[in-house]
Design an enzyme around this catalytic site. Structure first.
Site, PDB file in Angstrom:
ATOM      1  N   SER A  81       4.972  -9.165 -69.395  1.00 36.21           N
ATOM      2  CA  SER A  81       4.978  -9.491 -70.826  1.00 36.21           C
ATOM      3  C   SER A  81       4.295  -8.408 -71.667  1.00 36.21           C
ATOM      4  O   SER A  81       3.547  -8.705 -72.602  1.00 36.21           O
ATOM      5  CB  SER A  81       4.330 -10.865 -71.068  1.00 36.21           C
ATOM      6  OG  SER A  81       5.053 -11.885 -70.404  1.00 36.21           O
ATOM      7  N   GLU A 128       2.202  -6.203 -61.096  1.00 31.52           N
ATOM      8  CA  GLU A 128       2.809  -7.213 -61.967  1.00 31.52           C
ATOM      9  C   GLU A 128       2.422  -8.611 -61.487  1.00 31.52           C
ATOM     10  O   GLU A 128       2.998  -9.115 -60.514  1.00 31.52           O
ATOM     11  CB  GLU A 128       4.338  -7.082 -61.935  1.00 31.52           C
ATOM     12  CG  GLU A 128       4.871  -5.800 -62.537  1.00 31.52           C
ATOM     13  CD  GLU A 128       6.353  -5.922 -62.830  1.00 31.52           C
ATOM     14  OE1 GLU A 128       6.746  -5.702 -63.981  1.00 31.52           O
ATOM     15  OE2 GLU A 128       7.116  -6.249 -61.910  1.00 31.52           O
ATOM     16  N   HIS A 151      10.247  -5.678 -56.540  1.00 31.43           N
ATOM     17  CA  HIS A 151       9.953  -6.489 -57.721  1.00 31.43           C
ATOM     18  C   HIS A 151       9.844  -7.950 -57.311  1.00 31.43           C
ATOM     19  O   HIS A 151      10.530  -8.411 -56.395  1.00 31.43           O
ATOM     20  CB  HIS A 151      11.055  -6.304 -58.766  1.00 31.43           C
ATOM     21  CG  HIS A 151      10.714  -6.869 -60.103  1.00 31.43           C
ATOM     22  ND1 HIS A 151      10.830  -8.213 -60.385  1.00 31.43           N
ATOM     23  CD2 HIS A 151      10.240  -6.283 -61.237  1.00 31.43           C
ATOM     24  CE1 HIS A 151      10.454  -8.426 -61.638  1.00 31.43           C
ATOM     25  NE2 HIS A 151      10.088  -7.288 -62.172  1.00 31.43           N
ATOM     26  N   ASN A 185      12.584  -1.947 -67.389  1.00 34.07           N
ATOM     27  CA  ASN A 185      13.393  -2.612 -66.368  1.00 34.07           C
ATOM     28  C   ASN A 185      14.342  -3.571 -67.080  1.00 34.07           C
ATOM     29  O   ASN A 185      13.938  -4.646 -67.521  1.00 34.07           O
ATOM     30  CB  ASN A 185      12.489  -3.369 -65.393  1.00 34.07           C
ATOM     31  CG  ASN A 185      13.279  -4.137 -64.345  1.00 34.07           C
ATOM     32  OD1 ASN A 185      14.467  -3.902 -64.142  1.00 34.07           O
ATOM     33  ND2 ASN A 185      12.618  -5.064 -63.671  1.00 34.07           N
ATOM     34  N   TRP A 186      15.589  -3.159 -67.200  1.00 34.60           N
ATOM     35  CA  TRP A 186      16.553  -3.946 -67.959  1.00 34.60           C
ATOM     36  C   TRP A 186      17.054  -5.182 -67.223  1.00 34.60           C
ATOM     37  O   TRP A 186      17.733  -6.023 -67.813  1.00 34.60           O
ATOM     38  CB  TRP A 186      17.742  -3.072 -68.346  1.00 34.60           C
ATOM     39  CG  TRP A 186      17.472  -2.179 -69.506  1.00 34.60           C
ATOM     40  CD1 TRP A 186      16.340  -2.108 -70.258  1.00 34.60           C
ATOM     41  CD2 TRP A 186      18.376  -1.213 -70.064  1.00 34.60           C
ATOM     42  NE1 TRP A 186      16.470  -1.170 -71.246  1.00 34.60           N
ATOM     43  CE2 TRP A 186      17.728  -0.595 -71.151  1.00 34.60           C
ATOM     44  CE3 TRP A 186      19.670  -0.806 -69.746  1.00 34.60           C
ATOM     45  CZ2 TRP A 186      18.325   0.395 -71.920  1.00 34.60           C
ATOM     46  CZ3 TRP A 186      20.271   0.186 -70.502  1.00 34.60           C
ATOM     47  CH2 TRP A 186      19.597   0.779 -71.597  1.00 34.60           C
ATOM     48  N   LYS A 187      16.798  -5.263 -65.925  1.00 34.16           N
ATOM     49  CA  LYS A 187      17.257  -6.401 -65.128  1.00 34.16           C
ATOM     50  C   LYS A 187      18.771  -6.591 -65.336  1.00 34.16           C
ATOM     51  O   LYS A 187      19.494  -5.607 -65.404  1.00 34.16           O
ATOM     52  CB  LYS A 187      16.438  -7.640 -65.475  1.00 34.16           C
ATOM     53  CG  LYS A 187      14.929  -7.375 -65.356  1.00 34.16           C
ATOM     54  CD  LYS A 187      14.065  -8.596 -65.520  1.00 34.16           C
ATOM     55  CE  LYS A 187      12.601  -8.204 -65.418  1.00 34.16           C
ATOM     56  NZ  LYS A 187      11.698  -9.381 -65.462  1.00 34.16           N
ATOM     57  N   GLY A 209       7.865 -12.484 -67.771  1.00 37.47           N
ATOM     58  CA  GLY A 209       8.824 -13.278 -68.514  1.00 37.47           C
ATOM     59  C   GLY A 209       8.293 -14.604 -69.016  1.00 37.47           C
ATOM     60  O   GLY A 209       9.058 -15.459 -69.464  1.00 37.47           O
ATOM     61  N   GLY A 252       9.773  -5.326 -69.156  1.00 35.34           N
ATOM     62  CA  GLY A 252      11.027  -6.056 -69.105  1.00 35.34           C
ATOM     63  C   GLY A 252      11.650  -6.208 -70.477  1.00 35.34           C
ATOM     64  O   GLY A 252      12.244  -5.290 -71.027  1.00 35.34           O
ATOM     65  N   GLY A 253      11.503  -7.390 -71.079  1.00 36.03           N
ATOM     66  CA  GLY A 253      12.184  -7.720 -72.330  1.00 36.03           C
ATOM     67  C   GLY A 253      11.953  -6.742 -73.456  1.00 36.03           C
ATOM     68  O   GLY A 253      12.878  -6.438 -74.228  1.00 36.03           O
ATOM     69  N   GLU A 284      10.967 -10.581 -58.511  1.00 37.97           N
ATOM     70  CA  GLU A 284      12.223 -11.322 -58.546  1.00 37.97           C
ATOM     71  C   GLU A 284      13.057 -11.038 -57.307  1.00 37.97           C
ATOM     72  O   GLU A 284      13.736 -11.931 -56.789  1.00 37.97           O
ATOM     73  CB  GLU A 284      12.985 -10.973 -59.829  1.00 37.97           C
ATOM     74  CG  GLU A 284      12.301 -11.510 -61.066  1.00 37.97           C
ATOM     75  CD  GLU A 284      12.709 -10.826 -62.353  1.00 37.97           C
ATOM     76  OE1 GLU A 284      12.197 -11.220 -63.411  1.00 37.97           O
ATOM     77  OE2 GLU A 284      13.530  -9.878 -62.308  1.00 37.97           O
TER      78      GLU A 284
END
Length: 252
Positions: A213, A167, A95, A10-12, A173, A234-235, A97
């Site tokens: 994470s 999640e 999600h 998920n590149w956001k 994050g 994510g990251g 967010e």
């Protein structure tokens, strides 16, 4: 039963078009066979078509959100049909967010999930709890309710075309990761909710991912657990080498 694992990035709101294409070229020929591991990149809507046109045989492209209506005066929104029309395969829904910043609710997640299924997209339905819920010991109750509401009025055959991503909000994050035991325990609870909604065979077939994470140095431990079928990342999905390591771990 054996479920094909999924590694979904998920590149956001990261990467411009040039960076995104460079990433695709770096990973395309190095990913595991899709019959062993499904790999997905969920990117910004503005270059989904560019990525679909360049996806390799073992990579699929997903969106990060969509509207539940076919069309209308909804400035800035994207429909499921639009995504399907340009070759998108997956879509992330609900999600944390989106829930926190854009008023996403269990009800809209349900509407979006039904629409994604109807259009032939694979929804990755996100559920998860805040830290205070975890500390109160009510994680399974809260997350279970999210699952029940997300799957309202979705029949067994439709449910088989979905993916769940657990999640914990407190691990997204933050650098904190639920222990493999914590993640697996909650995912088992999610699967029991699906069994209650449908039946044991159906629940055993639906893939449930962990997100929060996830990195190359903890993916193997997470995937060693009985009910974790992959990861929504994510990251660690932003760097080609890191994404490849995650996919390779799922292939073993």
């Amino acid at each position: 039963m054996k479920r094909i694992p999924i590694i979904a990035g998920n590149w956001k709101m990261y990467k411009n078009r040039d960076e995104a294409l460079e990433f695709i070229y770096q990973v395309n020929d190095k990913l595991p066979e899709s019959s062993n591991v499904e790999t997905v990149i969920c990117a910004s809507a503005v270059y989904l078509r560019d990525l679909v046109k360049r996806q390799g045989d073992n990579l699929r492209i997903g969106a990060q959100n969509m509207h539940y209506l076919d069309e209308g005066a909804y400035t800035g929104e994207v429909s499921a049909e639009m995504l399907k029309n340009i070759g998108v395969s997956y879509v992330v829904l609900g999600h944390s967010e989106r829930r926190a910043y854009y008023n996403e609710t269990d009800e809209t997640v349900n509407l979006k999930t039904k629409k994604a299924i109807a259009e032939g997209l694979v929804p990755i339905v996100c559920v998860g709890e805040e830290l205070e819920v975890r500390e109160k010991g009510t994680t399974n109750k809260v997350v279970g309710k999210q699952v029940e509401l997300a799957y309202k009025d979705i029949n067994k055959e439709e449910a088989l075309n979905t993916v769940v991503a657990y999640e914990p909000v407190w691990a997204i994050g933050t650098g904190k990761t639920a222990t493999k035991e914590q993640a697996n325990e909650t995912i088992i609870a999610v699967r029991k909710v699906l069994e209650k909604l449908y039946d044991l065979e159906t629940a055993d077939k639906i893939r449930i991912l962990y997100g929060g994470s996830v990195k190359p140095d903890n993916i193997k431990d997470l995937l060693s657990m009985s009910d974790i079928d992959g990861a929504l990342v994510g990251g660690a999905s932003l760097v080609a080498d890191s994404f490849l390591k995650l996919a390779e771990a799922a292939d073993k």
